[in-house]
Design a protein around this motif. Structure first.
Motif, PDB file in Angstrom:
ATOM      1  N   THR A 122       0.801  -1.220   0.000  1.00  0.00           N
ATOM      2  CA  THR A 122       0.000   0.000   0.000  1.00  0.00           C
ATOM      3  C   THR A 122       0.837   1.273   0.000  1.00  0.00           C
ATOM      4  OG1 THR A 122      -0.165  -0.206   2.415  1.00  0.00           O
ATOM      5  CG2 THR A 122      -2.000  -1.060   1.110  1.00  0.00           C
ATOM      6  N   ARG A 123       2.102   1.175   0.386  1.00  0.00           N
ATOM      7  CA  ARG A 123       2.960   2.363   0.426  1.00  0.00           C
ATOM      8  C   ARG A 123       3.820   2.505  -0.826  1.00  0.00           C
ATOM      9  NH1 ARG A 123       3.621   0.985   6.179  1.00  0.00           N
ATOM     10  NH2 ARG A 123       2.254   2.416   7.313  1.00  0.00           N
ATOM     11  N   ARG A 124       3.902   1.469  -1.641  1.00  0.00           N
ATOM     12  CA  ARG A 124       4.790   1.493  -2.805  1.00  0.00           C
ATOM     13  C   ARG A 124       4.002   1.984  -4.005  1.00  0.00           C
ATOM     14  NH1 ARG A 124       7.477  -4.285  -2.623  1.00  0.00           N
ATOM     15  NH2 ARG A 124       8.827  -3.441  -4.243  1.00  0.00           N
ATOM     16  N   ILE A 125       3.946   3.295  -4.146  1.00  0.00           N
ATOM     17  CA  ILE A 125       3.046   3.919  -5.100  1.00  0.00           C
ATOM     18  C   ILE A 125       3.447   3.669  -6.556  1.00  0.00           C
ATOM     19  CG2 ILE A 125       2.335   5.710  -3.487  1.00  0.00           C
ATOM     20  CD1 ILE A 125       4.351   7.584  -4.709  1.00  0.00           C
ATOM     21  N   GLY A 126       4.655   3.197  -6.816  1.00  0.00           N
ATOM     22  CA  GLY A 126       5.059   2.925  -8.191  1.00  0.00           C
ATOM     23  C   GLY A 126       4.716   1.536  -8.682  1.00  0.00           C
ATOM     24  N   LEU A 127       4.188   0.681  -7.798  1.00  0.00           N
ATOM     25  CA  LEU A 127       3.975  -0.716  -8.184  1.00  0.00           C
ATOM     26  C   LEU A 127       2.899  -0.883  -9.245  1.00  0.00           C
ATOM     27  CD1 LEU A 127       4.266  -2.861  -4.924  1.00  0.00           C
ATOM     28  CD2 LEU A 127       5.700  -2.962  -6.960  1.00  0.00           C
ATOM     29  N   VAL A 128       1.832  -0.111  -9.167  1.00  0.00           N
ATOM     30  CA  VAL A 128       0.739  -0.274 -10.136  1.00  0.00           C
ATOM     31  C   VAL A 128       1.247  -0.072 -11.556  1.00  0.00           C
ATOM     32  CG1 VAL A 128      -1.448   0.676 -10.937  1.00  0.00           C
ATOM     33  CG2 VAL A 128      -1.058   0.372  -8.500  1.00  0.00           C
ATOM     34  N   THR A 129       1.988   1.012 -11.768  1.00  0.00           N
ATOM     35  CA  THR A 129       2.537   1.284 -13.097  1.00  0.00           C
ATOM     36  C   THR A 129       3.541   0.216 -13.501  1.00  0.00           C
ATOM     37  OG1 THR A 129       2.249   3.655 -12.780  1.00  0.00           O
ATOM     38  CG2 THR A 129       3.788   2.966 -14.495  1.00  0.00           C
ATOM     39  N   PHE A 130       4.391  -0.196 -12.555  1.00  0.00           N
ATOM     40  CA  PHE A 130       5.410  -1.193 -12.856  1.00  0.00           C
ATOM     41  C   PHE A 130       4.783  -2.511 -13.302  1.00  0.00           C
ATOM     42  CE2 PHE A 130       8.102  -4.751 -11.565  1.00  0.00           C
ATOM     43  CZ  PHE A 130       9.282  -4.447 -12.228  1.00  0.00           C
ATOM     44  N   VAL A 131       3.772  -2.973 -12.558  1.00  0.00           N
ATOM     45  CA  VAL A 131       3.150  -4.253 -12.880  1.00  0.00           C
ATOM     46  C   VAL A 131       2.376  -4.170 -14.192  1.00  0.00           C
ATOM     47  CG1 VAL A 131       1.446  -5.965 -12.130  1.00  0.00           C
ATOM     48  CG2 VAL A 131       3.059  -5.003 -10.481  1.00  0.00           C
ATOM     49  N   ARG A 132       1.712  -3.060 -14.442  1.00  0.00           N
ATOM     50  CA  ARG A 132       0.994  -2.891 -15.706  1.00  0.00           C
ATOM     51  C   ARG A 132       1.952  -2.963 -16.885  1.00  0.00           C
ATOM     52  NH1 ARG A 132      -1.546   1.702 -14.756  1.00  0.00           N
ATOM     53  NH2 ARG A 132       0.037   3.011 -15.770  1.00  0.00           N
ATOM     54  N   ASP A 133       3.108  -2.302 -16.745  1.00  0.00           N
ATOM     55  CA  ASP A 133       4.108  -2.372 -17.814  1.00  0.00           C
ATOM     56  C   ASP A 133       4.729  -3.749 -17.922  1.00  0.00           C
ATOM     57  OD1 ASP A 133       3.619   0.280 -18.285  1.00  0.00           O
ATOM     58  OD2 ASP A 133       5.390   1.015 -17.197  1.00  0.00           O
ATOM     59  N   ILE A 160       3.338  -6.837 -17.270  1.00  0.00           N
ATOM     60  CA  ILE A 160       2.511  -7.927 -17.823  1.00  0.00           C
ATOM     61  C   ILE A 160       1.585  -7.453 -18.930  1.00  0.00           C
ATOM     62  CG2 ILE A 160       2.586  -9.198 -15.650  1.00  0.00           C
ATOM     63  CD1 ILE A 160      -0.252  -8.262 -15.082  1.00  0.00           C
ATOM     64  N   GLY A 161       1.508  -6.144 -19.149  1.00  0.00           N
ATOM     65  CA  GLY A 161       0.682  -5.640 -20.225  1.00  0.00           C
ATOM     66  C   GLY A 161      -0.739  -5.346 -19.779  1.00  0.00           C
ATOM     67  N   PRO A 162      -1.453  -4.462 -20.474  1.00  0.00           N
ATOM     68  CA  PRO A 162      -2.793  -4.034 -20.073  1.00  0.00           C
ATOM     69  C   PRO A 162      -3.843  -5.136 -20.157  1.00  0.00           C
ATOM     70  CG  PRO A 162      -2.236  -3.172 -22.241  1.00  0.00           C
ATOM     71  CD  PRO A 162      -0.983  -3.789 -21.688  1.00  0.00           C
ATOM     72  N   ALA A 163      -3.603  -6.172 -20.917  1.00  0.00           N
ATOM     73  CA  ALA A 163      -4.616  -7.220 -21.089  1.00  0.00           C
ATOM     74  C   ALA A 163      -4.875  -7.966 -19.800  1.00  0.00           C
ATOM     75  CB  ALA A 163      -4.179  -8.203 -22.172  1.00  0.00           C
TER      76      ALA A 163
END
Length: 213
Positions: free
Chosen positions: A196-207, A209-212
């Motif tokens: 919950t504190r690692r605010i860059g994870l969402v972008t990192f994981v999306r990049d 594994i891809g948006p699908a």
């Protein structure tokens, strides 16, 4: 490529204990060993002691100035302690959280309750217990700075302060100072890694594994 995973919100690290249980020494050792942690500078109405520096050790204010800060909503928390008032200015705390810096607080249970109400998700609260009440009294007397009357008062307050231990996330028994500091450092390290504190994870994981997905 992994830089986003290291971006995070800052922590508000609270150390509380009865006087003599070691929190000030633990705080100093943590600050010396971790450059990413800075000490919160409180405002206080108590007089400046020899060697203390205004705006470095405390923001020294008179009662009228403290009242004005309360009226202006400048404090995250404030509480009376041993006949004086202490408070944490709000602006530096919010700046630190936003910039991913960690702030250490040496405050009592009253201040911790207020801080949790205002900044709950960013708070890491740690209570330090003495190994025994006899050892606590021994540590107070070994300082050689307090009269018997002051020591008696601190001991009478200690049981009341200790009764608030269940309100804290982490509770440590300070039998050995080095071991206790190591435990505090382990807590801080784990809290920094919370999802919950690692605010860059969402972008990192999306990049990653891809948006699908």
């Amino acid at each position: 490529m992994d830089q986003p995973t290291r971006q995070r919100r800052g922590l508000l690290i609270v150390l509380s204990s009865p006087s003599g249980a070691g929190k000030s020494t633990i705080a100093r050792m943590l600050l010396e060993s971790d450059k990413d942690v800075t000490m919160s500078v409180s405002a206080t109405t108590r007089p400046k002691r020899p060697g203390e520096v205004d705006d470095l050790d405390y923001h020294f204010v008179d009662d009228a100035g403290f009242d004005a800060m309360i009226d202006e909503g400048d404090f995250v928390e404030w509480a009376p302690v041993f006949g004086y008032r202490y408070g944490t200015p709000k602006a530096p705390v919010k700046d630190a959280l936003r910039e991913g810096r960690d702030i250490l607080f040496d405050i009592d249970w009253q201040g911790t309750q207020q801080l949790e109400a205002a900044m709950g998700e960013d708070l890491v609260s740690i209570f330090i217990l003495p190994p025994s009440m006899n050892e606590l009294e021994h540590r107070l007397r070994s300082r050689g700075t307090d009269s018997d009357e002051v020591i008696a008062d601190r001991m009478s307050r200690a049981a009341s302060e200790i009764s608030h231990w269940p309100e804290y996330e982490y509770v440590l028994v300070n039998r050995d100072m080095d071991q206790c500091v190591a435990q505090v450092r382990a807590i801080v390290a784990a809290e920094r890694l919370k999802r919950t504190r690692r605010i860059g994870l969402v972008t990192f994981v999306r990049d990653l594994i891809g948006p699908a997905h």
